[in-house]
Design a protein around this motif. Structure first.
Motif, PDB file in Angstrom:
ATOM      1  N   LEU A  27       0.849  -1.177   0.000  1.00 57.70           N
ATOM      2  CA  LEU A  27       0.000   0.000   0.000  1.00 57.70           C
ATOM      3  C   LEU A  27       0.889   1.233   0.000  1.00 57.70           C
ATOM      4  O   LEU A  27       1.802   1.339   0.812  1.00 57.70           O
ATOM      5  N   VAL A  28       0.610   2.142  -0.909  1.00 61.71           N
ATOM      6  CA  VAL A  28       1.303   3.425  -0.933  1.00 61.71           C
ATOM      7  C   VAL A  28       0.279   4.502  -0.623  1.00 61.71           C
ATOM      8  O   VAL A  28      -0.746   4.596  -1.295  1.00 61.71           O
ATOM      9  N   ARG A  29       0.569   5.280   0.414  1.00 57.85           N
ATOM     10  CA  ARG A  29      -0.324   6.362   0.792  1.00 57.85           C
ATOM     11  C   ARG A  29       0.020   7.587  -0.053  1.00 57.85           C
ATOM     12  O   ARG A  29       1.162   8.026  -0.113  1.00 57.85           O
ATOM     13  N   ASP A  44     -11.324  10.148  -5.242  1.00 56.94           N
ATOM     14  CA  ASP A  44     -10.756   9.535  -4.039  1.00 56.94           C
ATOM     15  C   ASP A  44     -10.618   8.016  -4.147  1.00 56.94           C
ATOM     16  O   ASP A  44     -10.277   7.350  -3.177  1.00 56.94           O
ATOM     17  N   GLU A  45     -10.879   7.468  -5.317  1.00 55.28           N
ATOM     18  CA  GLU A  45     -10.886   6.020  -5.497  1.00 55.28           C
ATOM     19  C   GLU A  45      -9.465   5.447  -5.587  1.00 55.28           C
ATOM     20  O   GLU A  45      -8.574   6.047  -6.182  1.00 55.28           O
ATOM     21  N   ALA A  46      -9.282   4.257  -5.013  1.00 50.92           N
ATOM     22  CA  ALA A  46      -7.981   3.588  -4.990  1.00 50.92           C
ATOM     23  C   ALA A  46      -7.473   3.323  -6.401  1.00 50.92           C
ATOM     24  O   ALA A  46      -8.249   3.217  -7.352  1.00 50.92           O
ATOM     25  N   GLY A  47      -6.152   3.208  -6.503  1.00 55.24           N
ATOM     26  CA  GLY A  47      -5.526   2.898  -7.776  1.00 55.24           C
ATOM     27  C   GLY A  47      -4.628   1.680  -7.654  1.00 55.24           C
ATOM     28  O   GLY A  47      -4.215   1.305  -6.547  1.00 55.24           O
ATOM     29  N   SER A  57      -6.027   9.208   2.418  1.00 56.72           N
ATOM     30  CA  SER A  57      -6.789   9.051   3.663  1.00 56.72           C
ATOM     31  C   SER A  57      -8.291   9.098   3.416  1.00 56.72           C
ATOM     32  O   SER A  57      -9.061   8.497   4.158  1.00 56.72           O
ATOM     33  N   ASP A  58      -8.726   9.772   2.335  1.00 52.52           N
ATOM     34  CA  ASP A  58     -10.158   9.850   2.040  1.00 52.52           C
ATOM     35  C   ASP A  58     -10.647   8.743   1.105  1.00 52.52           C
ATOM     36  O   ASP A  58     -11.807   8.733   0.705  1.00 52.52           O
TER      37      ASP A  58
END
Length: 159
Positions: A27-29, A44-47, A57-58
């Motif tokens: 996981l990369v923040r 704000d969707e994950a990639g 964070s959102d």
């Protein structure tokens, strides 16, 4: 932005990272306000890129689990080549939806019910009207797809 869903900030990375690491993912923040690399939907969707899931964070937890699920179901050679869009078929997409619910059930402070609620709040569409109805009554093909690939036990638990 969907405010009624559980966000990564609500859990913290230490809840998600061990789950991802179990499947060889990291996981990369991404900094708040920055674009998320590999995000299919944007905002704000994950990639996903290769073996990495990107989130802010959102980012909704259900989105992070869904995108991680795409990488989990892929064979290693395809996973390494993946950037943003990972789905090969409707069967694979259904399996990923099923897996994200199951994986949510393994996370403290999340649970299957919350993931299904958040999927509905986000706007997933299932012919039975809700993620829960689909999961409980119409997802046998997705479940079997995951079992056949060694990603779920015959009892429906993640491997």
């Amino acid at each position: 932005m969907h405010t009624s869903v559980l966000r990564l900030a609500d859990l913290g990375h230490s809840t998600i990272e061990p789950l991802l690491a179990h499947y060889g993912l990291s996981l990369v923040r991404v900094a708040d306000g920055e674009a998320i690399p590999g995000s299919y939907w944007g905002d704000d969707e994950a990639g996903i890129i290769g073996h990495t899931v990107y989130a802010r964070s959102d980012t909704p937890v259900h989105s992070l689990l869904h995108e991680a699920g795409h990488l989990i179901v892929l064979p290693p050679e395809r996973r390494a080549q993946t950037h943003t869009d990972a789905t090969d078929s409707i069967a694979e997409e259904d399996a990923v939806c099923y897996l994200q619910i199951v994986l949510g059930g393994t996370l403290p402070g999340v649970g299957r019910e919350r993931v299904m609620h958040d999927m509905d709040a986000w706007g997933y569409t299932f012919r039975l009207g809700s993620a829960r109805a689909w999961f409980e009554q119409d997802a046998e093909n997705a479940r079997n797809w995951l079992i056949e690939r060694g990603l779920l036990t015959s009892g429906g638990e993640p491997v």
